[in-house]
Design a protein around this motif. Structure first.
Motif, PDB file in Angstrom:
ATOM      1  N   LEU A   6       0.817  -1.219   0.000  1.00  0.00           N
ATOM      2  CA  LEU A   6       0.000   0.000   0.000  1.00  0.00           C
ATOM      3  C   LEU A   6       0.849   1.266   0.000  1.00  0.00           C
ATOM      4  CD1 LEU A   6      -2.917  -0.914   2.431  1.00  0.00           C
ATOM      5  CD2 LEU A   6      -2.997  -0.626  -0.046  1.00  0.00           C
ATOM      6  N   SER A   7       1.963   1.259   0.713  1.00  0.00           N
ATOM      7  CA  SER A   7       2.813   2.449   0.735  1.00  0.00           C
ATOM      8  C   SER A   7       3.488   2.678  -0.615  1.00  0.00           C
ATOM      9  CB  SER A   7       3.853   2.349   1.847  1.00  0.00           C
ATOM     10  OG  SER A   7       4.773   1.312   1.581  1.00  0.00           O
ATOM     11  N   ILE A   8       3.854   1.612  -1.307  1.00  0.00           N
ATOM     12  CA  ILE A   8       4.438   1.759  -2.642  1.00  0.00           C
ATOM     13  C   ILE A   8       3.394   2.308  -3.615  1.00  0.00           C
ATOM     14  CG2 ILE A   8       5.377   0.477  -4.611  1.00  0.00           C
ATOM     15  CD1 ILE A   8       6.801  -1.331  -2.572  1.00  0.00           C
ATOM     16  N   ILE A   9       2.192   1.764  -3.566  1.00  0.00           N
ATOM     17  CA  ILE A   9       1.116   2.256  -4.432  1.00  0.00           C
ATOM     18  C   ILE A   9       0.762   3.699  -4.091  1.00  0.00           C
ATOM     19  CG2 ILE A   9      -1.331   1.946  -4.995  1.00  0.00           C
ATOM     20  CD1 ILE A   9      -0.844  -1.088  -4.672  1.00  0.00           C
ATOM     21  N   ALA A  10       0.743   4.045  -2.814  1.00  0.00           N
ATOM     22  CA  ALA A  10       0.425   5.415  -2.397  1.00  0.00           C
ATOM     23  C   ALA A  10       1.472   6.401  -2.911  1.00  0.00           C
ATOM     24  CB  ALA A  10       0.323   5.496  -0.886  1.00  0.00           C
ATOM     25  N   ASN A  11       2.746   6.042  -2.840  1.00  0.00           N
ATOM     26  CA  ASN A  11       3.784   6.949  -3.326  1.00  0.00           C
ATOM     27  C   ASN A  11       3.695   7.142  -4.831  1.00  0.00           C
ATOM     28  OD1 ASN A  11       5.333   7.924  -1.082  1.00  0.00           O
ATOM     29  ND2 ASN A  11       5.934   5.807  -0.747  1.00  0.00           N
ATOM     30  N   ILE A  12       3.354   6.103  -5.561  1.00  0.00           N
ATOM     31  CA  ILE A  12       3.156   6.253  -7.007  1.00  0.00           C
ATOM     32  C   ILE A  12       1.962   7.166  -7.275  1.00  0.00           C
ATOM     33  CG2 ILE A  12       2.510   5.005  -9.105  1.00  0.00           C
ATOM     34  CD1 ILE A  12       4.167   2.632  -7.987  1.00  0.00           C
ATOM     35  N   ALA A  13       0.881   6.985  -6.507  1.00  0.00           N
ATOM     36  CA  ALA A  13      -0.298   7.836  -6.661  1.00  0.00           C
ATOM     37  C   ALA A  13       0.013   9.287  -6.298  1.00  0.00           C
ATOM     38  CB  ALA A  13      -1.436   7.309  -5.799  1.00  0.00           C
ATOM     39  N   PHE A  14       0.857   9.506  -5.280  1.00  0.00           N
ATOM     40  CA  PHE A  14       1.240  10.872  -4.920  1.00  0.00           C
ATOM     41  C   PHE A  14       1.918  11.575  -6.092  1.00  0.00           C
ATOM     42  CE2 PHE A  14       1.766   9.639  -0.163  1.00  0.00           C
ATOM     43  CZ  PHE A  14       0.395   9.638  -0.013  1.00  0.00           C
ATOM     44  N   PHE A  15       2.831  10.888  -6.766  1.00  0.00           N
ATOM     45  CA  PHE A  15       3.534  11.516  -7.883  1.00  0.00           C
ATOM     46  C   PHE A  15       2.628  11.726  -9.085  1.00  0.00           C
ATOM     47  CE2 PHE A  15       7.375  10.305  -5.560  1.00  0.00           C
ATOM     48  CZ  PHE A  15       8.004  11.540  -5.585  1.00  0.00           C
ATOM     49  N   VAL A  16       1.654  10.857  -9.269  1.00  0.00           N
ATOM     50  CA  VAL A  16       0.689  11.072 -10.360  1.00  0.00           C
ATOM     51  C   VAL A  16      -0.132  12.323 -10.069  1.00  0.00           C
ATOM     52  CG1 VAL A  16      -1.386  10.122 -11.442  1.00  0.00           C
ATOM     53  CG2 VAL A  16       0.600   8.664 -11.085  1.00  0.00           C
ATOM     54  N   VAL A  17      -0.621  12.456  -8.839  1.00  0.00           N
ATOM     55  CA  VAL A  17      -1.424  13.625  -8.473  1.00  0.00           C
ATOM     56  C   VAL A  17      -0.589  14.899  -8.540  1.00  0.00           C
ATOM     57  CG1 VAL A  17      -2.673  14.727  -6.553  1.00  0.00           C
ATOM     58  CG2 VAL A  17      -3.060  12.324  -7.092  1.00  0.00           C
ATOM     59  N   ILE A  58      10.438  13.648  -2.864  1.00  0.00           N
ATOM     60  CA  ILE A  58      11.150  12.658  -3.675  1.00  0.00           C
ATOM     61  C   ILE A  58      12.045  11.790  -2.800  1.00  0.00           C
ATOM     62  CG2 ILE A  58      12.935  12.389  -5.452  1.00  0.00           C
ATOM     63  CD1 ILE A  58      11.689  14.851  -6.836  1.00  0.00           C
ATOM     64  N   VAL A  59      12.772  12.399  -1.873  1.00  0.00           N
ATOM     65  CA  VAL A  59      13.671  11.638  -1.000  1.00  0.00           C
ATOM     66  C   VAL A  59      12.888  10.671  -0.118  1.00  0.00           C
ATOM     67  CG1 VAL A  59      15.238  11.855   0.962  1.00  0.00           C
ATOM     68  CG2 VAL A  59      15.536  13.315  -1.024  1.00  0.00           C
ATOM     69  N   LEU A  60      11.822  11.160   0.515  1.00  0.00           N
ATOM     70  CA  LEU A  60      11.035  10.285   1.390  1.00  0.00           C
ATOM     71  C   LEU A  60      10.369   9.151   0.610  1.00  0.00           C
ATOM     72  CD1 LEU A  60       9.433  12.897   3.793  1.00  0.00           C
ATOM     73  CD2 LEU A  60      11.111  11.146   4.367  1.00  0.00           C
ATOM     74  N   ALA A  61       9.864   9.458  -0.573  1.00  0.00           N
ATOM     75  CA  ALA A  61       9.230   8.413  -1.385  1.00  0.00           C
ATOM     76  C   ALA A  61      10.258   7.389  -1.850  1.00  0.00           C
ATOM     77  CB  ALA A  61       8.511   9.036  -2.574  1.00  0.00           C
ATOM     78  N   ALA A  62      11.445   7.841  -2.220  1.00  0.00           N
ATOM     79  CA  ALA A  62      12.488   6.907  -2.663  1.00  0.00           C
ATOM     80  C   ALA A  62      12.905   5.982  -1.529  1.00  0.00           C
ATOM     81  CB  ALA A  62      13.692   7.675  -3.197  1.00  0.00           C
ATOM     82  N   VAL A  63      13.101   6.536  -0.342  1.00  0.00           N
ATOM     83  CA  VAL A  63      13.475   5.704   0.811  1.00  0.00           C
ATOM     84  C   VAL A  63      12.362   4.709   1.117  1.00  0.00           C
ATOM     85  CG1 VAL A  63      13.920   5.746   3.301  1.00  0.00           C
ATOM     86  CG2 VAL A  63      15.054   7.378   1.807  1.00  0.00           C
ATOM     87  N   CYS A  64      11.133   5.159   1.072  1.00  0.00           N
ATOM     88  CA  CYS A  64       9.999   4.283   1.353  1.00  0.00           C
ATOM     89  C   CYS A  64       9.911   3.155   0.327  1.00  0.00           C
ATOM     90  CB  CYS A  64       8.712   5.101   1.360  1.00  0.00           C
ATOM     91  SG  CYS A  64       7.244   4.125   1.680  1.00  0.00           S
ATOM     92  N   MET A  65      10.083   3.476  -0.928  1.00  0.00           N
ATOM     93  CA  MET A  65       9.961   2.460  -1.968  1.00  0.00           C
ATOM     94  C   MET A  65      11.141   1.480  -1.948  1.00  0.00           C
ATOM     95  SD  MET A  65       8.323   4.737  -4.988  1.00  0.00           S
ATOM     96  CE  MET A  65       7.641   3.428  -5.984  1.00  0.00           C
ATOM     97  N   ILE A  66      12.337   1.980  -1.707  1.00  0.00           N
ATOM     98  CA  ILE A  66      13.512   1.092  -1.653  1.00  0.00           C
ATOM     99  C   ILE A  66      13.408   0.136  -0.470  1.00  0.00           C
ATOM    100  CG2 ILE A  66      15.999   1.040  -1.226  1.00  0.00           C
ATOM    101  CD1 ILE A  66      16.163   3.630  -2.932  1.00  0.00           C
ATOM    102  N   THR A  67      13.062   0.666   0.699  1.00  0.00           N
ATOM    103  CA  THR A  67      12.928  -0.225   1.854  1.00  0.00           C
ATOM    104  C   THR A  67      11.732  -1.155   1.703  1.00  0.00           C
ATOM    105  OG1 THR A  67      11.750   1.510   3.050  1.00  0.00           O
ATOM    106  CG2 THR A  67      14.122   1.288   3.482  1.00  0.00           C
ATOM    107  N   GLY A  68      10.681  -0.699   1.031  1.00  0.00           N
ATOM    108  CA  GLY A  68       9.543  -1.571   0.767  1.00  0.00           C
ATOM    109  C   GLY A  68       9.906  -2.727  -0.142  1.00  0.00           C
TER     110      GLY A  68
END
Length: 110
Positions: A6-17, A58-68
């Motif tokens: 869900l956090s990976i999908i949310a970060n992708i949705a954040f960048f789309v919005v 961008i930094v927070l989303a990258a860290v979240c996605m990499i650790t995810g």
């Protein structure tokens, strides 16, 4: 596992919005006409001089996605899980701050 996906999908949705043209700017031209621009929140932050919020997102989303992704591939360390959780919460908070800041920002043409 579900929180990670869900956090990976949310970060992708954040960048789309953030890249959608959802903000409207209006300005009166010297000839009296009113001109409209449709801009994305990222463009509006750049114009108003608040681009540091984009970089923080961008930094927070990258860290979240990499650790995810690490967590999904089998790294079951509690440190990785905590980092992923903190960065997911931080990414969501910064997204909300960006949306509020773009609603209240004004262009800086200097």
């Amino acid at each position: 596992m579900l929180m990670t996906i869900l956090s990976i999908i949310a970060n992708i949705a954040f960048f789309v919005v953030l890249n959608l043209n959802i903000c409207t700017d209006r300005a009166r031209m010297p000839n009296g006409a009113v001109r409209e621009w449709h801009r994305s929140p990222i463009t509006r932050l750049n114009i108003s001089g608040q681009s540091f919020l984009i970089y923080l997102q961008i930094v927070l989303a990258a860290v979240c996605m990499i650790t995810g992704v690490l967590f999904l591939f089998g790294v079951r360390s509690s440190i990785v899980r905590r980092i992923q959780l903190v960065s997911a919460i931080g990414s969501t908070v910064v997204f909300l701050i960006i949306m509020i800041a773009t609603a209240n920002s004004h262009a800086n043409y200097v």
